[in-house]
Design an enzyme around this catalytic site. Sequence first.
Site, short mmCIF file in Angstrom:
data_model
loop_
_atom_site.label_atom_id
_atom_site.label_comp_id
_atom_site.label_asym_id
_atom_site.label_seq_id
_atom_site.Cartn_x
_atom_site.Cartn_y
_atom_site.Cartn_z
N ASP A 76 33.15 46.06 38.38
CA ASP A 76 34.49 45.75 38.89
C ASP A 76 34.82 46.73 40.01
OD1 ASP A 76 36.83 43.89 38.26
OD2 ASP A 76 37.82 45.82 38.50
N THR A 77 35.57 46.26 40.97
CA THR A 77 35.95 47.07 42.13
C THR A 77 37.46 47.01 42.32
OG1 THR A 77 33.85 46.58 43.23
CG2 THR A 77 35.64 47.38 44.62
#
Length: 198
Positions: A76-77
Amino acid sequence: MTWVLASSSPRRKELLAQAGFTQAQFQFVQVSPDIDESQLALETPSAYVTRLALEKAQAGLALSRHLPHPKVIGSDTIVVLDGQLLGKPTDPQDAERMLTSLSGRTHTVMTAVAITNGKRALSRLCQTQVSFTSLSQQDIAKYVATGEPMDKAGAYGIQGLGGCFVSEISGSYSSVVGLPLVETRALLAAMMEQDDTL
């Protein structure tokens, strides 16, 4: 054994193929887990992004039970500016608001990557500083009109047209795209090594 990428992102697919090139006959399949991405009360950005990567890997594992010995990679970013999360924009106006706030400033991109096989889970967090040049409202409007910002944290893609706005980067470019190569390679090797010792 089957490697699984718990993401439908073509960018992460390409990066994972790069990260695994030193592994013998490295191949993987993709699944698209659906998780609740709400931030918990008092949860720090780093804890939040790490939790989401782990939850995506675990949800991906649940979708991969039919595969032989699945090892699932989740990532995830997020973009953080002044301690505030900038996720994916909800509409074009939200994208314009985010880009206006990033204009002429430095922000942090945090990407977490996690791997689980159901018995253990490993994770790494990568933080990169990204500086934007000053943007005019015309720049922002034209960029938003391309549609590129709409599915990206912080409303820009460094590997696409949004890269024109980046004046400086300190840290991992691949992490800003969506999967930190060095950290991912280390996790792949660590998971393989742990399996070899069982």
